[in-house]
Motif scaffolding. Structure first.
Motif, mmCIF file in Angstrom:
data_model
loop_
_atom_site.group_PDB
_atom_site.id
_atom_site.type_symbol
_atom_site.label_atom_id
_atom_site.label_comp_id
_atom_site.label_asym_id
_atom_site.label_seq_id
_atom_site.Cartn_x
_atom_site.Cartn_y
_atom_site.Cartn_z
ATOM 1 N N UNK A 196 48.679 25.883 62.995
ATOM 2 C CA UNK A 196 48.929 24.530 63.155
ATOM 3 C C UNK A 196 48.027 23.978 64.094
ATOM 4 N N UNK A 197 47.952 24.647 65.367
ATOM 5 C CA UNK A 197 47.172 24.189 66.501
ATOM 6 C C UNK A 197 45.700 24.247 66.352
ATOM 7 N N UNK A 198 45.170 25.041 65.320
ATOM 8 C CA UNK A 198 43.837 25.299 65.216
ATOM 9 C C UNK A 198 42.965 24.332 65.062
ATOM 10 N N UNK A 199 43.204 23.256 64.336
ATOM 11 C CA UNK A 199 42.401 22.129 64.062
ATOM 12 C C UNK A 199 42.027 21.277 65.602
ATOM 13 N N UNK A 200 42.998 21.249 66.263
ATOM 14 C CA UNK A 200 42.729 20.741 67.776
ATOM 15 C C UNK A 200 41.995 21.588 68.515
ATOM 16 N N UNK A 201 42.487 22.772 68.858
ATOM 17 C CA UNK A 201 41.866 23.708 69.914
ATOM 18 C C UNK A 201 40.589 24.252 69.119
ATOM 19 N N UNK A 202 40.289 24.272 67.660
ATOM 20 C CA UNK A 202 38.911 24.396 67.117
ATOM 21 C C UNK A 202 38.058 23.216 67.449
ATOM 22 N N UNK A 203 38.325 22.153 67.295
ATOM 23 C CA UNK A 203 37.666 20.944 67.495
ATOM 24 C C UNK A 203 37.142 20.912 69.227
ATOM 25 N N UNK A 204 38.029 21.269 69.880
ATOM 26 C CA UNK A 204 37.876 21.334 71.297
ATOM 27 C C UNK A 204 36.845 22.116 71.769
ATOM 28 N N UNK A 205 37.021 23.649 71.344
ATOM 29 C CA UNK A 205 36.234 24.617 71.454
ATOM 30 C C UNK A 205 34.689 24.476 70.920
ATOM 31 N N UNK A 206 34.929 23.745 69.652
ATOM 32 C CA UNK A 206 33.247 23.437 69.269
ATOM 33 C C UNK A 206 32.517 22.607 70.014
ATOM 34 N N UNK A 207 33.391 21.413 70.581
ATOM 35 C CA UNK A 207 32.630 20.658 71.394
ATOM 36 C C UNK A 207 31.946 21.238 72.521
ATOM 37 N N UNK A 208 32.421 22.165 73.237
ATOM 38 C CA UNK A 208 31.922 22.855 74.413
ATOM 39 C C UNK A 208 31.018 23.892 74.091
ATOM 40 N N UNK A 209 30.907 24.319 72.742
ATOM 41 C CA UNK A 209 30.194 25.641 72.497
ATOM 42 C C UNK A 209 28.837 25.583 71.847
ATOM 43 N N UNK A 210 28.366 24.556 71.902
ATOM 44 C CA UNK A 210 26.748 24.275 71.441
ATOM 45 C C UNK A 210 25.802 24.878 72.131
ATOM 46 N N UNK A 211 24.883 25.566 71.284
ATOM 47 C CA UNK A 211 24.134 26.462 71.634
ATOM 48 C C UNK A 211 24.376 27.883 71.827
ATOM 49 N N UNK A 212 25.729 28.365 71.584
ATOM 50 C CA UNK A 212 25.805 29.680 71.766
ATOM 51 C C UNK A 212 25.404 30.173 70.402
ATOM 52 N N UNK A 219 22.702 26.963 75.575
ATOM 53 C CA UNK A 219 24.135 26.503 75.680
ATOM 54 C C UNK A 219 24.347 25.598 76.681
ATOM 55 N N UNK A 220 25.102 24.365 76.313
ATOM 56 C CA UNK A 220 25.472 23.369 77.142
ATOM 57 C C UNK A 220 26.356 23.426 78.330
ATOM 58 N N UNK A 221 26.977 24.497 78.344
ATOM 59 C CA UNK A 221 27.856 24.848 79.712
ATOM 60 C C UNK A 221 27.064 26.071 80.094
ATOM 61 N N UNK A 222 27.637 26.238 81.380
ATOM 62 C CA UNK A 222 27.704 27.784 82.084
ATOM 63 C C UNK A 222 28.776 28.449 81.553
ATOM 64 N N UNK A 223 28.714 29.938 81.464
ATOM 65 C CA UNK A 223 29.531 30.928 80.940
ATOM 66 C C UNK A 223 30.842 30.717 81.665
ATOM 67 N N UNK A 224 30.852 30.356 83.012
ATOM 68 C CA UNK A 224 32.323 30.310 83.337
ATOM 69 C C UNK A 224 32.943 29.047 83.328
#
Length: 542
Positions: A329-345, A89-94
């Motif tokens: 409607x909000x999911x493409x925006x939030x989904x892309x943000x979450x995807x960007x920070x979730x690499x390696x999970x 994972x790219x970021x710590x869990x916290x």
């Protein structure tokens, strides 16, 4: 990246989908600006016609996504990693969890954490006696339902699909990549472009709705702190200021400033929560949060599949249809943000983190804010119900006023105004970047001119929706915007399942003992070129 064939003004962008998306937004702005009342009545009419269909369609779609995400996190694919098999994972869990919550619900939960419990407290289909202690518990349960696991299932699904195809298949981080297994090379053509246009359409109206709600709430806060009465003029001025700051931030690329704002949001939120817990009715807050959370868990499946079939009181359309439309409607925006920070999970880590942790934080937040309001209605000076019925945007500040804290209450109200403003700025900032990332075919650094255009367009669209009828028009707009993207989500489900079928597993269900075959190996069969991998990755896989 897809569609990097633009030149001149559209250099670095996909010219076709940029032009189509711009045309849709400009037509909406022109129509709303010149025919404001007609826009509001038209959206209301469309929503009324579609409500009987959406009352079961959105329910089934969201229920499926919740069960599907649980299966992905616990079933045979739970050990698939969003990246290479040995990637960490790219970021710590916290840090990861903190970013999940900040991206997903900041402005919306500030608006509804008091307003929804108070409105449900006055009547809902699940209890006969309103304005009672039992009604307070049910009101909290329903608020948890609309802000809990079901909504986060929508966000987590879109995010998982984007991350899977971006980090494992090495495709651009954009919506059409999720349809690559279905479309093959056609994902690079007009079909893929239509998918991205629908994602932009839903995102623009989803963000504009959230900004509109936040601006209305800021107006209520400015009234509470500075005595500035609620007015459309003030709301338009606030919209202009917020979007100017957000656009300047996007243009300058001041990532440090955005990070500092996000950290300030986090610590200021903690401070407000601790203040409510210490200076509010502490025993009642803990008790109502625990009791209503248990009530929510016990009734989750019944609420998930509830369609209000035996009643014709409009509750389902007003509440569940609106919130599921908003999350979609909000999911493409939030989904892309979450995807960007979730690499390696792994799928298991991702699903457990995105579904459970933000839901737990949401339960605590709503329990303290909504619980404080309900306590003062049941046992205190009251007045919050009357304030909400007059103007739903005043709910949060009416609760602080009911606590009778004197100058401390004014200070807390001021802190909440700042908190709303920072959430609005960061949401508008990130939303503008996400729209441009989609239109540029996955480029994380889109051209400056387009950042400015979409920042201005979001601000103007928010203003038009506010002028078109305020809260009701905002709700109608987001429900309509979510409908076409819901079709894209169903196609993404099929694309993900087809892609996962290429993953190789040992006989023991759910446990991988060897690296999977390259997921891009069969792309040529679908008409797409294979995706290259680095020598290091190839060595690890073989």
């Amino acid at each position: 990246m897809y569609g990097q064939a633009g030149s001149g003004l559209f250099k670095g962008m996909n010219a076709r989908i940029s032009l189509v998306s711009m045309a849709i937004v400009l037509v909406s702005l022109a129509y709303g600006g010149f025919y404001t009342e007609r826009l509001g009545s038209g959206l209301a009419m469309a929503r009324e016609v579609l409500n009987p269909f959406l009352e079961w369609y959105y329910v089934l779609l969201v229920a499926f996504l919740l069960l599907f995400m649980v299966w992905l996190g616990t079933g045979r694919y739970k050990n698939v990693r969003l990246g290479g098999d040995f990637e960490q994972p790219e970021f710590t869990f916290f840090s990861w969890v903190a970013m999940l919550f900040a991206a997903g619900t900041g402005v919306g939960i500030l608006f509804w954490s008091v307003a929804q419990p108070i409105l449900q407290f006055q009547g809902n289909p699940f209890i006969a006696e309103s304005l009672s202690p039992d009604a307070a518990r049910v009101a909290m349960r329903l608020t948890y339902f609309h802000w809990g696991l079901n909504g986060w299932a929508i966000f987590s699904f879109v995010a998982l699909v984007l991350a899977y195809f971006a980090y494992r298949w090495k495709l651009p981080l954009t919506i059409r990549s999720g349809l690559q297994p279905l479309l093959g090379k056609r994902a690079e053509g007009w079909l893929g472009e239509m998918v991205d246009v629908l994602a932009v359409f839903g995102t623009v109206f989803g963000i504009a709705t959230t900004l509109g709600l936040g601006v209305q709430q800021m107006n209520a806060g400015l009234d509470a702190v500075f005595g500035l009465p609620s007015s459309l003029t003030l709301q338009l001025v606030v919209t202009g200021i917020i979007m100017t700051i957000a656009t300047l931030s996007v243009v300058s690329g001041v990532k440090r400033g955005v990070r500092l704002l996000s950290e300030a949001n986090f610590w200021l939120s903690i401070a407000v929560v601790v203040f409510l817990l210490l200076f509010g009715p502490t025993q009642y807050l803990v008790a109502i949060t625990v009791e209503s959370a248990g009530d929510y868990i016990q009734n989750l499946m019944g609420m998930t599949f509830h369609t209000n079939a035996t009643r014709d009181d409009g509750w389902q359309a007003e509440w569940t249809v609106f919130f599921w439309g908003w999350w979609l409607a909000w999911s493409p925006f939030v989904g892309m943000f979450i995807a960007r920070v979730s690499r390696g999970r792994t799928f298991r880590e991702f699903v457990m983190g995105v579904l459970l942790v933000p839901t737990l934080i949401t339960v605590v937040w709503i329990g303290l804010f909504g619980g404080t309001a309900l306590y003062h209605e049941l046992f205190g000076v009251g007045g919050i119900v009357a304030a909400v019925n007059h103007d739903v945007a005043t709910a949060l500040f009416a609760t602080i006023r009911a606590m009778e804290l004197g100058m401390a209450g004014v200070v807390v109200s001021g802190a909440l105004v700042v908190l709303i403003a920072t959430y609005l700025i960061t949401s508008a900032n990130a939303g503008t970047l996400v729209i441009n990332t989609i239109l540029s075919g996955g480029d994380p650094e889109p051209p400056t001119a387009h950042r400015i255009f979409w920042g201005a367009a979001l601000g103007l669209l928010t203003a038009v929706l506010l002028m078109g009828g305020g809260l009701e028009t905002l709700q109608d707009a987001v429900i309509m915007a979510a409908l076409p993207f819901s079709v894209v989500i169903m196609l993404m489900v099929a694309g993900l399942l087809k892609a996962l079928h290429r993953e190789r597993y040992a006989a023991r269900t759910g446990e991988r003992v060897e690296a999977p075959r390259e997921p891009w190996a069969d792309l040529e069969d679908a008409g797409a070129a294979p995706v290259p991998v680095s020598d290091d990755e190839a060595h690890k896989l073989h």
